[in-house]
Write an enzyme that holds these catalytic residues in place. Structure first.
Site, PDB file in Angstrom:
ATOM      1  N   ARG A 130       0.814  -1.228   0.000  1.00  0.00           N
ATOM      2  CA  ARG A 130       0.000   0.000   0.000  1.00  0.00           C
ATOM      3  C   ARG A 130       0.847   1.278   0.000  1.00  0.00           C
ATOM      4  NH1 ARG A 130      -3.206  -3.301   3.539  1.00  0.00           N
ATOM      5  NH2 ARG A 130      -5.093  -3.984   2.444  1.00  0.00           N
ATOM      6  N   LYS A 152       3.361  10.935 -11.745  1.00  0.00           N
ATOM      7  CA  LYS A 152       2.486  10.066 -12.532  1.00  0.00           C
ATOM      8  C   LYS A 152       3.192   8.733 -12.754  1.00  0.00           C
ATOM      9  CE  LYS A 152      -0.460  13.145 -15.248  1.00  0.00           C
ATOM     10  NZ  LYS A 152      -0.824  13.540 -16.630  1.00  0.00           N
ATOM     11  N   GLU A 194       9.923  16.562 -25.710  1.00  0.00           N
ATOM     12  CA  GLU A 194       9.323  17.030 -24.467  1.00  0.00           C
ATOM     13  C   GLU A 194       9.956  18.342 -24.000  1.00  0.00           C
ATOM     14  OE1 GLU A 194       6.724  15.930 -22.969  1.00  0.00           O
ATOM     15  OE2 GLU A 194       6.467  13.795 -23.382  1.00  0.00           O
ATOM     16  N   LYS A 235       7.788  22.247 -15.426  1.00  0.00           N
ATOM     17  CA  LYS A 235       6.856  21.200 -15.016  1.00  0.00           C
ATOM     18  C   LYS A 235       6.578  21.267 -13.520  1.00  0.00           C
ATOM     19  CE  LYS A 235       5.532  16.413 -15.356  1.00  0.00           C
ATOM     20  NZ  LYS A 235       5.725  15.103 -16.015  1.00  0.00           N
ATOM     21  N   GLU A 245      -3.888  16.969 -11.525  1.00  0.00           N
ATOM     22  CA  GLU A 245      -4.416  17.243 -12.860  1.00  0.00           C
ATOM     23  C   GLU A 245      -5.921  17.481 -12.844  1.00  0.00           C
ATOM     24  OE1 GLU A 245      -4.373  15.171 -17.198  1.00  0.00           O
ATOM     25  OE2 GLU A 245      -2.469  15.120 -16.131  1.00  0.00           O
ATOM     26  N   ARG A 249      -2.680  21.325 -15.048  1.00  0.00           N
ATOM     27  CA  ARG A 249      -1.685  20.309 -15.377  1.00  0.00           C
ATOM     28  C   ARG A 249      -1.988  19.609 -16.694  1.00  0.00           C
ATOM     29  NH1 ARG A 249       1.195  15.751 -11.420  1.00  0.00           N
ATOM     30  NH2 ARG A 249       2.418  14.807 -13.093  1.00  0.00           N
ATOM     31  N   ASN A 253      -0.103  17.888 -21.402  1.00  0.00           N
ATOM     32  CA  ASN A 253      -0.444  16.842 -22.365  1.00  0.00           C
ATOM     33  C   ASN A 253      -0.510  17.374 -23.798  1.00  0.00           C
ATOM     34  OD1 ASN A 253      -0.776  14.547 -20.608  1.00  0.00           O
ATOM     35  ND2 ASN A 253      -2.587  15.564 -19.813  1.00  0.00           N
ATOM     36  N   HIS A 256      -0.229  15.017 -26.721  1.00  0.00           N
ATOM     37  CA  HIS A 256      -0.341  13.650 -26.230  1.00  0.00           C
ATOM     38  C   HIS A 256      -1.636  12.957 -26.654  1.00  0.00           C
ATOM     39  CE1 HIS A 256       3.128  14.866 -23.944  1.00  0.00           C
ATOM     40  NE2 HIS A 256       3.199  13.718 -23.332  1.00  0.00           N
ATOM     41  N   HIS A 260      -0.583   9.654 -28.155  1.00  0.00           N
ATOM     42  CA  HIS A 260      -0.921   8.382 -27.515  1.00  0.00           C
ATOM     43  C   HIS A 260      -1.728   7.497 -28.454  1.00  0.00           C
ATOM     44  CE1 HIS A 260      -0.370   9.791 -23.053  1.00  0.00           C
ATOM     45  NE2 HIS A 260       0.774   9.578 -23.689  1.00  0.00           N
ATOM     46  N   HIS A 274       7.793   7.219 -27.752  1.00  0.00           N
ATOM     47  CA  HIS A 274       6.825   8.142 -27.146  1.00  0.00           C
ATOM     48  C   HIS A 274       7.089   9.587 -27.569  1.00  0.00           C
ATOM     49  CE1 HIS A 274       4.194  10.109 -24.287  1.00  0.00           C
ATOM     50  NE2 HIS A 274       5.230  10.769 -23.787  1.00  0.00           N
TER      51      HIS A 274
END
Length: 381
Positions: A130, A152, A194, A235, A245, A249, A253, A256, A260, A274
């Protein structure tokens, strides 16, 4: 926009998130300080290093040596290189290996690798017992400027990119710019996408500097470290204002949603890295913004020209084996519908109001996107 720093001292970027705050340490040779930094943060902790086969051959022993010199016992978990490891099977393997290594809640997971290893190891740390702390040691440019910062973590689903994951902030990021010397030119360029993104979405002066300095960044030296530090600060500032987000935030993206979908369409393979998907996605976002009248065609062309000058793909036809016959606009729309920014089935895009100013645009009419993609697919190579 400030001039690049010229001293050899590490640059430290503070990610101020209260009790989840951490430092990003950037500099040539800072990997040797990893053990001392970890020992100061977590006295008495043991560490499991998660890395891939390629990175292990170059940097695993040096990482272990730094930790052992600081009295930190280590174990190693080596996964296959590439997006194939960022899967349910990859997550199961890492978790079971961490349990077998008897990593406890007061120990550490160290992600030594690029974005795949960072996302995978971070997610495993988030769910193991956990929640176990982890340290990011990013070894690709993309990871140093983007995926290692902000918490993330996650894995891919057959339905799309990063659809299973958790927010789990690292306790430290150590970005040694010397490790980038072992990247292939293609890998470095993919990471550069990026870097360019931060200029395109929120800092026109930085983008102008990149247009003049990209050759120096590729060659290494002060320009490279300055670009990395500027990207990390950009960032970190957004993450500090919107960690989960819920708003701003999402600007990170940019490119993206398109990117993606393209990664999924190519099977998350080395046909499209990527960062390459992000580069094409940024061009598509800029051109779609121009179609909607949000920016001038010249602004969209400026974004495309810079990315192409660096050697990045900027057209769908630049993707190996990617043709209209093999993947159509409807298939890409289906993949984009799995984007995490979709709300109640409505598409949200990050588009441009200017070079250096992005905007979150909700409820984009799907037919406009489909027609736009159909035209791009029909373009001749």
């Amino acid at each position: 926009m400030t001039a690049p720093l010229k001293n050899s001292d590490p640059i430290v970027v503070d990610v101020a998130l209260g009790e989840r705050a951490y430092d990003i340490v950037i500099g040539r040779g800072v990997l040797t300080s990893l053990g001392a930094r970890v020992a100061a943060l977590r006295p008495g902790a043991r560490a499991a290093i998660v890395t891939d086969e390629y990175v292990a051959t170059h940097w695993l022993r040096k990482t272990e040596a730094s930790l052992l010199d600081a009295g930190i016992a280590t174990s190693r978990i080596i996964v296959d290189e590439g997006e194939i490891s960022k899967s349910y099977e990859g997550l199961e393997y890492v978790c079971e290996e961490l349990i077998a290594a008897k990593i406890e809640r007061n120990d550490l997971v160290i992600a030594l690798g690029g974005g795949v290893v960072g996302d995978l190891a971070g997610f495993a740390a988030a769910v193991l017992r956990r929640g176990v702390d982890f340290v990011q040691v990013p070894t690709s440019l993309l990871a140093q400027v983007d995926s290692s910062v902000g918490g993330k973590t996650g894995i891919n689903s057959p339905h799309g990119k990063n659809l299973v994951g958790a927010f789990h902030q690292p306790v430290l990021v150590v970005a040694d710019t010397a490790v980038l010397d072992t990247l292939s030119p293609r890998q470095f360029r993919a990471g550069y996408a990026e870097v360019a993104k931060y200029g395109v979405l929120g800092d026109e002066a930085f983008f102008t500097w990149l247009e003049a300095s990209h050759a120096d960044i590729v060659a290494g030296g002060a320009a490279r470290e300055h670009a990395i530090a500027t990207s990390c600060r950009a960032k970190a500032a957004i993450v500090m204002r919107d960690e989960r987000e819920n708003g701003e935030r999402a600007l990170l993206n940019l490119g993206h949603t398109f990117g993606h979908a393209l990664e999924a369409a190519t099977g998350f393979s080395d046909r499209l890295f990527h960062g390459e998907g992000v580069a094409i996605g940024m061009v598509l976002a800029a051109e779609f913004s121009a179609q909607l009248g949000m920016i001038a065609d010249a602004d969209a062309a400026r974004v495309k020209h810079h990315l192409a000058a660096v050697g990045l793909p900027t057209h769908l036809q630049d993707i190996a084996g990617f043709t209209q016959e093999k993947i159509g606009a409807d298939a890409l729309m289906t993949l984009m519908a799995q984007d995490k920014k979709v709300k109640r089935g409505r598409l949200t895009f990050i588009l441009l109001e200017a070079v250096g100013r992005a905007a979150i645009v909700p409820d984009v009419e799907p037919s406009l996107v489909r027609d736009f993609m159909a035209r791009k697919l029909a373009r001749k190579s």
